[in-house]
Design a protein around this motif. Structure first.
Motif, mmCIF file in Angstrom:
data_model
loop_
_atom_site.group_PDB
_atom_site.id
_atom_site.type_symbol
_atom_site.label_atom_id
_atom_site.label_comp_id
_atom_site.label_asym_id
_atom_site.label_seq_id
_atom_site.Cartn_x
_atom_site.Cartn_y
_atom_site.Cartn_z
ATOM 1 N N ASP A 179 1.699 5.534 6.869
ATOM 2 C CA ASP A 179 2.535 5.717 5.684
ATOM 3 C C ASP A 179 2.660 4.421 4.893
ATOM 4 O O ASP A 179 2.274 3.335 5.358
ATOM 5 C CB ASP A 179 3.936 6.183 6.089
ATOM 6 C CG ASP A 179 3.915 7.576 6.700
ATOM 7 O OD1 ASP A 179 3.032 8.361 6.331
ATOM 8 O OD2 ASP A 179 4.792 7.866 7.537
ATOM 9 N N ALA A 180 3.237 4.533 3.728
ATOM 10 C CA ALA A 180 3.517 3.354 2.901
ATOM 11 C C ALA A 180 4.401 2.389 3.674
ATOM 12 O O ALA A 180 5.410 2.786 4.266
ATOM 13 C CB ALA A 180 4.207 3.782 1.607
ATOM 14 N N GLY A 181 4.015 1.124 3.696
ATOM 15 C CA GLY A 181 4.799 0.109 4.385
ATOM 16 C C GLY A 181 4.414 -0.131 5.826
ATOM 17 O O GLY A 181 4.806 -1.142 6.418
ATOM 18 N N PHE A 202 0.829 -1.198 0.000
ATOM 19 C CA PHE A 202 0.000 0.000 0.000
ATOM 20 C C PHE A 202 0.865 1.251 0.000
ATOM 21 O O PHE A 202 1.911 1.296 0.652
ATOM 22 C CB PHE A 202 -0.911 0.042 1.236
ATOM 23 C CG PHE A 202 -2.053 -0.930 1.195
ATOM 24 C CD1 PHE A 202 -3.125 -0.720 0.352
ATOM 25 C CD2 PHE A 202 -2.054 -2.056 2.010
ATOM 26 C CE1 PHE A 202 -4.189 -1.619 0.314
ATOM 27 C CE2 PHE A 202 -3.099 -2.959 1.978
ATOM 28 C CZ PHE A 202 -4.175 -2.742 1.125
ATOM 29 N N SER A 203 0.405 2.271 -0.714
ATOM 30 C CA SER A 203 1.083 3.574 -0.706
ATOM 31 C C SER A 203 0.501 4.447 0.396
ATOM 32 O O SER A 203 0.197 5.624 0.191
ATOM 33 C CB SER A 203 0.919 4.260 -2.065
ATOM 34 O OG SER A 203 1.500 3.501 -3.095
ATOM 35 N N VAL A 240 -7.638 3.189 1.975
ATOM 36 C CA VAL A 240 -8.965 3.785 1.804
ATOM 37 C C VAL A 240 -9.512 3.500 0.416
ATOM 38 O O VAL A 240 -10.691 3.178 0.240
ATOM 39 C CB VAL A 240 -8.911 5.300 2.075
ATOM 40 C CG1 VAL A 240 -10.182 5.984 1.587
ATOM 41 C CG2 VAL A 240 -8.730 5.571 3.561
ATOM 42 N N GLY A 241 -8.655 3.591 -0.598
ATOM 43 C CA GLY A 241 -9.101 3.330 -1.968
ATOM 44 C C GLY A 241 -9.613 1.920 -2.159
ATOM 45 O O GLY A 241 -10.676 1.703 -2.769
ATOM 46 N N LYS A 276 -6.223 8.245 0.422
ATOM 47 C CA LYS A 276 -6.329 8.257 -1.038
ATOM 48 C C LYS A 276 -5.375 9.294 -1.626
ATOM 49 O O LYS A 276 -5.223 10.388 -1.093
ATOM 50 C CB LYS A 276 -7.760 8.568 -1.464
ATOM 51 C CG LYS A 276 -8.732 7.437 -1.208
ATOM 52 C CD LYS A 276 -10.103 7.746 -1.770
ATOM 53 C CE LYS A 276 -10.129 7.704 -3.275
ATOM 54 N NZ LYS A 276 -11.502 7.859 -3.820
ATOM 55 N N GLN A 277 -4.727 8.908 -2.729
ATOM 56 C CA GLN A 277 -3.781 9.792 -3.391
ATOM 57 C C GLN A 277 -4.117 9.838 -4.884
ATOM 58 O O GLN A 277 -5.269 9.979 -5.252
ATOM 59 C CB GLN A 277 -2.358 9.299 -3.147
ATOM 60 C CG GLN A 277 -1.976 9.226 -1.659
ATOM 61 C CD GLN A 277 -0.637 8.582 -1.433
ATOM 62 O OE1 GLN A 277 0.271 8.667 -2.246
ATOM 63 N NE2 GLN A 277 -0.499 7.905 -0.300
#
Length: 384
Positions: free
Chosen positions: A114-116, A76-77, A90-91, A81-82
């Motif tokens: 955060d990512a990771g 996940f990034s 969330v996405g 949502k980005q």
């Protein structure tokens, strides 16, 4: 003379009318110009979101659910949502809900990761209006929480399977997952030992090849816990209005390295050792017996690890940092863990901890711990 006067008068009139037309055209053109857009602050955006949520409160057909989720953060990034091409918690969750109820929803998280970063339990809320698929105008009673959990998990398992809904609860329409949170608990796992990290621990813990001094790390925790200005543990980009936070708990404990499957002999020895430690008075014979008990937590290179048979992974030591507070600054936990690691390896002394805290600048802090060892453990609420 009359001719001259009338000529002058008509000239003045025509000039006046011309000036009026010019002014009128300028006013019209200025009215047509678009005003410059002033970018909104984060607080203004959040206030607009809250206003939208308040508007949704007026619709009695909408049911708000509180959703507890666990996930492995590796792919996940982050949670929020980005960009469209970024895979976020969330996405993925919104996509699963969309497939379940047949219409888009908006998911709000209690805590951003955060990512990771992983989550044993992150909490979100989502508003759902159950409309009949056969009769689009017909509004049906809200789904039971158990139905929501089962249905959403069905769709989540078709999307990598690295996120799961672990609990669902119906809450009032003004219950906000983020603003109603009373307390958040994070865990950070460090694996210590010179041997390579187990494949099963990849992206699940920070591997530190040096030996860590548990007593020194615990002493450093006692300095950091409490009400402080944590500017030294606040990464750039933090949007919090104040660096003042109350750290209710910060400690380091040693646990069995996982996956760990002790033999019957190790289990018996562990029980015997615990009984001896709980004894109020140890005789010389008991002390001698205690010292002869092999320690399943021993670091590679000790006499215990040399007895490992061929094909058996050498032992590591597993340390878990627990941080608990109502809220945290951006990257605060990872910066704290980075400092504790340096204290554990001896690169910093406990006196340095107070100096870094007093510096009130992140440039004084130690390098930040990597994301993949961090777990959001729990979010606590008081329910009405």
């Amino acid at each position: 003379m009359q001719t001259s006067s009338s000529s002058s008068s008509s000239s003045y009139t025509s000039n006046g009318e011309h000036s009026k037309r010019c002014i009128s055209s300028l006013l019209e053109s200025s009215c047509l110009e678009k005003p410059l857009k002033i970018p909104k602050t984060k607080e203004e955006e959040e206030e607009e979101e809250e206003e939208e949520e308040l508007m949704s409160e007026k619709n009695p057909r909408i049911q708000r659910y509180l959703i507890a989720i666990e996930y492995i953060g590796t792919r996940f990034s982050g949670s929020q949502k980005q960009k469209a091409e970024c895979r976020t918690v969330v996405g993925v969750l919104e996509e699963a809900f969309h497939k379940f109820i047949g219409q888009p929803v908006s998911v709000s998280c209690s805590s951003r990761t955060d990512a990771g970063v992983h989550a044993l339990s992150n909490v979100c809320h989502v508003d759902v209006e159950r409309i009949s698929k056969r009769k689009p105008g017909e509004v049906l009673p809200a789904h039971e929480p158990g139905v929501v959990r089962k249905a959403v998990n069905h769709f989540l398992q078709k999307n990598e399977g690295d996120i799961t809904v672990i609990d669902v609860r119906c809450v009032p329409s003004d219950f906000h997952a983020r603003f109603k949170a009373q307390e958040r608990t994070y865990f950070y796992r460090l694996i210590s030992g010179p041997e390579p990290l187990s494949t099963f621990e990849k992206d699940r813990a920070w591997h530190v090849s040096e030996e860590l001094d548990l007593a020194s790390m615990q002493k450093a925790c006692r300095i950091l816990v409490g009400h402080h200005d944590f500017s030294s543990f606040r990464a750039s980009g933090c949007q919090a209005k104040s660096p003042i936070r109350t750290l209710d708990e910060l400690n380091v404990s040693e646990l069995a390295s996982t996956p760990y499957f002790p033999s019957i002999v190790e289990r018996q020895n562990s029980i015997l050792e615990q009984d001896l430690l709980n004894s109020s008075c140890l005789s010389e014979n008991e002390l001698s017996l205690k010292s002869s008990i092999p320690n399943p937590y021993s670091v590679t290179g000790s006499s215990n690890s040399s007895n490992k048979g061929f094909g058996q992974l050498r032992s590591h030591r597993c340390f878990v940092v627990t941080a608990r507070a109502r809220s945290f600054l951006y990257h605060q936990v990872r910066l704290l863990v980075g400092l504790l690691k340096c204290v554990g390896t001896g690169n910093l002394k406990t006196d340095d901890v107070q100096r870094i805290l007093n510096a009130k600048t992140v440039t004084a802090a130690s390098p930040m711990a990597p994301a993949y060892g961090l777990y959001l453990g729990n979010v606590k609420y008081e329910f009405p």
